[in-house]
Scaffold this active site. Structure first.
Site, PDB file in Angstrom:
ATOM      1  N   VAL A   1       0.822  -1.221   0.000  1.00  0.00           N
ATOM      2  CA  VAL A   1       0.000   0.000   0.000  1.00  0.00           C
ATOM      3  C   VAL A   1       0.853   1.267   0.000  1.00  0.00           C
ATOM      4  O   VAL A   1       0.373   2.340  -0.351  1.00  0.00           O
ATOM      5  CB  VAL A   1      -1.012   0.048   1.179  1.00  0.00           C
ATOM      6  CG1 VAL A   1      -2.073  -1.039   1.042  1.00  0.00           C
ATOM      7  CG2 VAL A   1      -0.323   0.009   2.532  1.00  0.00           C
TER       8      VAL A   1
ATOM      9  N   TYR B   1       4.833   5.640  14.899  1.00  0.00           N
ATOM     10  CA  TYR B   1       3.498   5.038  14.776  1.00  0.00           C
ATOM     11  C   TYR B   1       2.409   6.036  15.190  1.00  0.00           C
ATOM     12  O   TYR B   1       1.387   6.185  14.507  1.00  0.00           O
ATOM     13  CB  TYR B   1       3.466   3.789  15.657  1.00  0.00           C
ATOM     14  CG  TYR B   1       2.190   2.990  15.591  1.00  0.00           C
ATOM     15  CD1 TYR B   1       1.918   2.159  14.501  1.00  0.00           C
ATOM     16  CD2 TYR B   1       1.258   3.037  16.622  1.00  0.00           C
ATOM     17  CE1 TYR B   1       0.754   1.410  14.449  1.00  0.00           C
ATOM     18  CE2 TYR B   1       0.095   2.294  16.582  1.00  0.00           C
ATOM     19  CZ  TYR B   1      -0.154   1.482  15.496  1.00  0.00           C
ATOM     20  OH  TYR B   1      -1.309   0.739  15.437  1.00  0.00           O
TER      21      TYR B   1
HETATM   22  P1  NAP Z   1      -1.062  -7.412  11.968  1.00  0.00           P
HETATM   23  O1  NAP Z   1      -1.622  -8.593  12.660  1.00  0.00           O
HETATM   24  O2  NAP Z   1       0.394  -7.133  12.081  1.00  0.00           O
HETATM   25  O3  NAP Z   1      -1.473  -7.488  10.411  1.00  0.00           O
HETATM   26  C1  NAP Z   1      -1.027  -6.499   9.533  1.00  0.00           C
HETATM   27  C2  NAP Z   1      -1.682  -6.649   8.198  1.00  0.00           C
HETATM   28  O4  NAP Z   1      -1.246  -5.556   7.368  1.00  0.00           O
HETATM   29  C3  NAP Z   1      -1.313  -7.918   7.466  1.00  0.00           C
HETATM   30  O5  NAP Z   1      -2.416  -8.360   6.720  1.00  0.00           O
HETATM   31  C4  NAP Z   1      -0.192  -7.469   6.512  1.00  0.00           C
HETATM   32  O6  NAP Z   1      -0.080  -8.243   5.328  1.00  0.00           O
HETATM   33  C5  NAP Z   1      -0.686  -6.078   6.161  1.00  0.00           C
HETATM   34  N1  NAP Z   1       0.364  -5.190   5.701  1.00  0.00           N
HETATM   35  C6  NAP Z   1       1.477  -4.784   6.368  1.00  0.00           C
HETATM   36  N2  NAP Z   1       2.225  -3.970   5.594  1.00  0.00           N
HETATM   37  C7  NAP Z   1       1.568  -3.854   4.414  1.00  0.00           C
HETATM   38  C8  NAP Z   1       1.833  -3.178   3.203  1.00  0.00           C
HETATM   39  N3  NAP Z   1       2.923  -2.430   3.039  1.00  0.00           N
HETATM   40  N4  NAP Z   1       0.942  -3.301   2.186  1.00  0.00           N
HETATM   41  C9  NAP Z   1      -0.174  -4.055   2.327  1.00  0.00           C
HETATM   42  N5  NAP Z   1      -0.463  -4.729   3.452  1.00  0.00           N
HETATM   43  C10 NAP Z   1       0.388  -4.634   4.469  1.00  0.00           C
HETATM   44  O7  NAP Z   1      -1.786  -6.069  12.461  1.00  0.00           O
HETATM   45  P2  NAP Z   1      -3.198  -5.868  13.211  1.00  0.00           P
HETATM   46  O8  NAP Z   1      -2.955  -5.895  14.672  1.00  0.00           O
HETATM   47  O9  NAP Z   1      -4.232  -6.757  12.598  1.00  0.00           O
HETATM   48  O10 NAP Z   1      -3.478  -4.335  12.850  1.00  0.00           O
HETATM   49  C11 NAP Z   1      -4.339  -3.950  11.790  1.00  0.00           C
HETATM   50  C12 NAP Z   1      -4.485  -2.422  11.817  1.00  0.00           C
HETATM   51  O11 NAP Z   1      -5.004  -2.003  13.082  1.00  0.00           O
HETATM   52  C13 NAP Z   1      -3.148  -1.680  11.658  1.00  0.00           C
HETATM   53  O12 NAP Z   1      -3.360  -0.497  10.909  1.00  0.00           O
HETATM   54  C14 NAP Z   1      -2.777  -1.312  13.079  1.00  0.00           C
HETATM   55  O13 NAP Z   1      -1.938  -0.205  13.146  1.00  0.00           O
HETATM   56  C15 NAP Z   1      -4.158  -1.039  13.657  1.00  0.00           C
HETATM   57  N6  NAP Z   1      -4.185  -1.151  15.123  1.00  0.00           N
HETATM   58  C16 NAP Z   1      -3.915  -2.345  15.738  1.00  0.00           C
HETATM   59  C17 NAP Z   1      -3.947  -2.417  17.125  1.00  0.00           C
HETATM   60  C18 NAP Z   1      -3.692  -3.696  17.875  1.00  0.00           C
HETATM   61  O14 NAP Z   1      -3.693  -3.646  19.110  1.00  0.00           O
HETATM   62  N7  NAP Z   1      -3.487  -4.827  17.210  1.00  0.00           N
HETATM   63  C19 NAP Z   1      -4.207  -1.260  17.869  1.00  0.00           C
HETATM   64  C20 NAP Z   1      -4.446  -0.078  17.218  1.00  0.00           C
HETATM   65  C21 NAP Z   1      -4.447  -0.025  15.837  1.00  0.00           C
HETATM   66  P3  NAP Z   1       0.830  -9.612   5.286  1.00  0.00           P
HETATM   67  O15 NAP Z   1       0.026 -10.645   6.027  1.00  0.00           O
HETATM   68  O16 NAP Z   1       0.962  -9.908   3.838  1.00  0.00           O
HETATM   69  O17 NAP Z   1       2.121  -9.287   5.954  1.00  0.00           O
END
Ligand code: NAP
Length: 247
Positions: free
Chosen positions: A64, A155
């Protein structure tokens, strides 16, 4: 907006929160385009689960952070599905470090994926979605983008930027009936938070009034509400889903 037959793009839909959102939207009748960066096995796993719900789904590899890749992807999605109605900018990364130790690359990469990536996807669909005069965009921010956090200057800046982007697009797109909102999760169990030490997790837990860490489904349920007609009068907002952590 009725969800039956709508087409949704979920960036970072291969695993974690994105996969839960993709599954939830599919369970409500949406056809789903799942974007992923490199984890094709996880993307195919999620794809199979979605297809078993009887909707159309496809996976799309694209970074992205790269506008050209994003444009190729969104054009292909519109070609494959005929239209694109719901955009969930969920792809995100962390590269935590104290400011003293954080290098430029860690700052740039997190801004590029989390903030520029969200802009890239919004930009690439702007023309088609405005012409369509129907659609919803949800951007994943974070409570860290509202309150800041030690070791997450990159972040937090990216997620604060996502809020400014969301509010600006909400104002720009409102006359065409396109709603743009953000969700700010607290601490949700996923690969991203699994990297944190038990000590850190324990400390976070002490600051969550509802006394438990969030599940990916908690965010997916919030998305389901915000994309639905029940939220037709809500735009430019940040819905905090954090068990009370940011109160
Ligand atoms: P995660 O488990 O690390 O998953 C990240 C996802 O993003 C994966 O599907 C990964 O694809 C994809 N991704 C990473 N870099 C990318 C790129 N350059 N282009 C396209 N796709 C990319 O993260 P998550 O915890 O589910 O978080 C999802 C969202 O919620 C993020 O924006 C994160 O900042 C936000 N968030 C999470 C939390 C939390 O506590 N978990 C809290 C606040 C906000 P691959 O599988 O191919 O690597």
């Amino acid at each position: 907006m009725k969800l039956q037959g709508k087409v949704a793009l979920v960036t970072g839909g291969s695993r974690g929160i994105g996969a839960a959102i993709a599954l939830k939207l599919a369970s409500l009748g949406c056809h789903v385009a799942i974007n992923y960066a490199g984890n094709v096995n996880k993307a195919e796993e999620t794809l199979a689960r979605i297809q078993s719900l009887g909707v159309d789904a496809k996976i799309y590899q694209a970074n992205v952070a790269n506008y050209d890749e994003v444009e190729v992807m969104t054009k292909q999605i519109i070609k494959d599905f005929g239209h694109l109605d719901i955009i969930i900018n969920n792809a995100g990364i962390t590269a935590d470090n104290l400011m003293m130790r954080m290098d430029q690359q860690s700052f740039d990469s997190v801004i590029d994926v989390n903030l520029k990536g969200t802009w890239n996807v919004c930009k690439s669909v702007t023309r088609s979605i405005l012409k369509q005069r129907e659609g919803v965009i949800i951007n994943l921010s974070s409570v860290v983008g509202m309150n800041g956090n030690i070791g997450q200057a990159n972040y937090a800046a990216s997620k604060a930027g996502v809020i400014g982007l969301t509010k600006s697009l909400a104002k720009e797109f409102a006359s065409r009936k396109i709603r743009v909102n953000a969700i700010a999760p607290g601490y949700i169990k996923s690969d991203m938070t699994a990297k944190l030490s038990d000590d850190v997790t324990e400390k976070v837990l002490e600051n969550i009034p509802l006394g438990q860490l969030g599940e990916v489904e908690d965010i997916a349920n919030a998305v389901a509400f915000l994309v639905s007609d029940e939220a037709r009068y809500i735009t430019g907002q940040v819905l905090v889903v954090d068990g009370g952590m940011a109160i």
